[in-house]
Enzyme design. Structure first.
Site, PDB file in Angstrom:
ATOM      1  N   GLY A  57      34.219  53.056   3.713  1.00 54.98           N
ATOM      2  CA  GLY A  57      33.179  52.012   3.397  1.00 54.98           C
ATOM      3  C   GLY A  57      33.118  50.722   2.626  1.00 54.98           C
ATOM      4  O   GLY A  57      32.500  49.960   2.559  1.00 54.98           O
ATOM      5  N   CYS A 267      21.349  52.287  35.757  1.00 53.85           N
ATOM      6  CA  CYS A 267      22.286  51.181  36.122  1.00 53.85           C
ATOM      7  C   CYS A 267      22.273  50.936  37.780  1.00 53.85           C
ATOM      8  O   CYS A 267      22.238  51.985  38.162  1.00 53.85           O
ATOM      9  CB  CYS A 267      23.708  51.474  35.663  1.00 53.85           C
ATOM     10  SG  CYS A 267      25.035  50.761  36.269  1.00 53.85           S
ATOM     11  N   CYS A 270      25.867  52.497  39.230  1.00 51.53           N
ATOM     12  CA  CYS A 270      26.184  53.835  39.003  1.00 51.53           C
ATOM     13  C   CYS A 270      25.095  54.753  38.974  1.00 51.53           C
ATOM     14  O   CYS A 270      25.318  56.131  39.058  1.00 51.53           O
ATOM     15  CB  CYS A 270      27.399  54.035  38.140  1.00 51.53           C
ATOM     16  SG  CYS A 270      26.580  53.810  36.259  1.00 51.53           S
ATOM     17  N   CYS A 291      25.437  49.160  33.377  1.00 51.28           N
ATOM     18  CA  CYS A 291      26.101  49.690  32.146  1.00 51.28           C
ATOM     19  C   CYS A 291      26.896  48.570  31.396  1.00 51.28           C
ATOM     20  O   CYS A 291      27.703  47.719  32.098  1.00 51.28           O
ATOM     21  CB  CYS A 291      27.132  50.755  32.539  1.00 51.28           C
ATOM     22  SG  CYS A 291      26.329  52.338  33.178  1.00 51.28           S
ATOM     23  N   CYS A 297      31.183  52.762  33.862  1.00 47.00           N
ATOM     24  CA  CYS A 297      30.416  52.427  34.995  1.00 47.00           C
ATOM     25  C   CYS A 297      31.374  52.633  36.286  1.00 47.00           C
ATOM     26  O   CYS A 297      30.711  53.198  37.147  1.00 47.00           O
ATOM     27  CB  CYS A 297      29.809  50.981  35.050  1.00 47.00           C
ATOM     28  SG  CYS A 297      28.655  50.732  36.147  1.00 47.00           S
TER      29      CYS A 297
END
Length: 335
Positions: A57, A267, A270, A291, A297
């Site tokens: 970080g 979606c 799909c 997606c 997808c």
């Protein structure tokens, strides 16, 4: 490029980088150092990466080099990726979930031409994945590295434009201004509605900007198997999240962190209900959801029951957020 080990009469040392690279015999390498960058630059980037991994970080400065595209279009990610790639690696580049955007295609071509690496659009086949503003839906393994392009490195810049003051805040772990910002957000909207760049605490120490990924992707950072590298070329900063690092999004006890909600939505291609969806307009003017991760997808279209951890040896990986229901439940393990 010229080699730094070349002597004044123009000959090259036997142990030079150029001599070591002759075995590659890659047509795309002609006129370039391997992976485009000179060896000193790649060495510096790797050293910065090692320090970033040791201090999760923490923003590590490095000497960002000019690249064959404008700053702000992924120069930091390219430098990190090219410094990590080797001839045996497979490279994938995605831009907002898509493998076929102009930026993704050009970065992929640069790596293929100068680093002589194989490229792919399949997340599970890639060793190094460079991404702009998305984390793939499929679970990444401990043999993969995800490099994220970062436009703004410091989460505190939302509350104070002074980098000097923000560096002091990081040094003292003084993040009160960010908590006030989140409180004001709740007062105004009734919930924390930060759409992207949601602030997270890394290993209980540093406040980190996870790049402009959607909230949907934030839980994927926590205790992941893979290494996350965040690189900003314009700001000349690198930071990292090593594998199995504790990542906590900032939130209040009575206003928990929530991912984006797609109630009663799937979606159109799909049928997925557990992926990050975006609204798109079809050729006939209809607005549908699809997606955002186009690679996954396409796989779901062939195998609708395909799980996100299908390529893992172990079963039962509960990774990433679930899709909230119509009642507004956040779902998954993201609360």
């Amino acid at each position: 490029m010229t080699d730094n080990n070349a002597v004044s009469d123009g000959t090259v040392s036997v142990n030079s980088v150029d001599a070591a690279l002759e075995a590659l015999n890659g047509d795309g390498l002609e006129g370039y150092n391997y992976a485009y960058l000179d060896e000193h630059t790649k060495r510096e980037v790797r050293r910065a990466l090692l320090k970033a991994i040791a201090l999760p970080g923490h923003q590590v400065p490095y000497a960002s080099r000019p690249m064959p595209l404008a700053r702000g279009w992924g120069t930091g990610g390219i430098q990190a990726s090219l410094s990590l790639l080797g001839p045996k690696d497979t490279f994938k580049v995605i831009d907002q979930g898509s493998d076929e955007s102009v930026n993704a295609a050009n970065i992929r071509r640069l790596a293929a031409n100068t680093a002589d690496v194989e490229t792919t659009t399949d997340t599970t086949d890639a060793d190094v994945i460079q991404t702009r503003h998305r984390i793939p839906e499929e679970v990444l393994t401990d043999e993969q590295i995800l490099v994220l392009q970062v436009p703004i490195t410091d989460a505190l810049r939302k509350v104070d434009g002074s980098d000097a003051a923000n560096r002091r805040r990081h040094a003292h772990k003084n993040y009160g201004k960010m908590w006030v910002h989140l409180y004001e957000n709740v007062v105004e909207y009734g919930e924390i509605n930060i759409a992207a760049r949601y602030p997270v605490m890394v290993a209980g120490r540093y406040l980190m900007d996870p790049s402009p990924i959607p909230r949907w992707d934030v839980p994927k950072l926590d205790d992941a198997d893979n290494l996350f590298v965040f690189a900003a070329g314009r700001e000349a900063r690198i930071y990292a999240v090593p594998p199995h690092t504790d990542i906590k999004p900032l939130a209040f006890e009575d206003r928990e962190f929530q991912v984006e909600r797609f109630p009663e939505t799937r979606c159109h291609a799909c049928g997925s209900t557990d992926t990050f969806l975006i609204e798109v307009e079809t050729d006939d003017g209809q607005r549908v959801y699809a997606c955002n991760d186009t690679s996954f997808c396409l796989k779901r279209q062939d195998a609708p029951d395909l799980t996100k951890d299908h390529q893992c040896d172990s079963d039962g990986v509960d990774w990433g957020p679930g899709t909230p229901d119509a009642a507004g439940d956040s779902g998954g393990d993201d609360a």
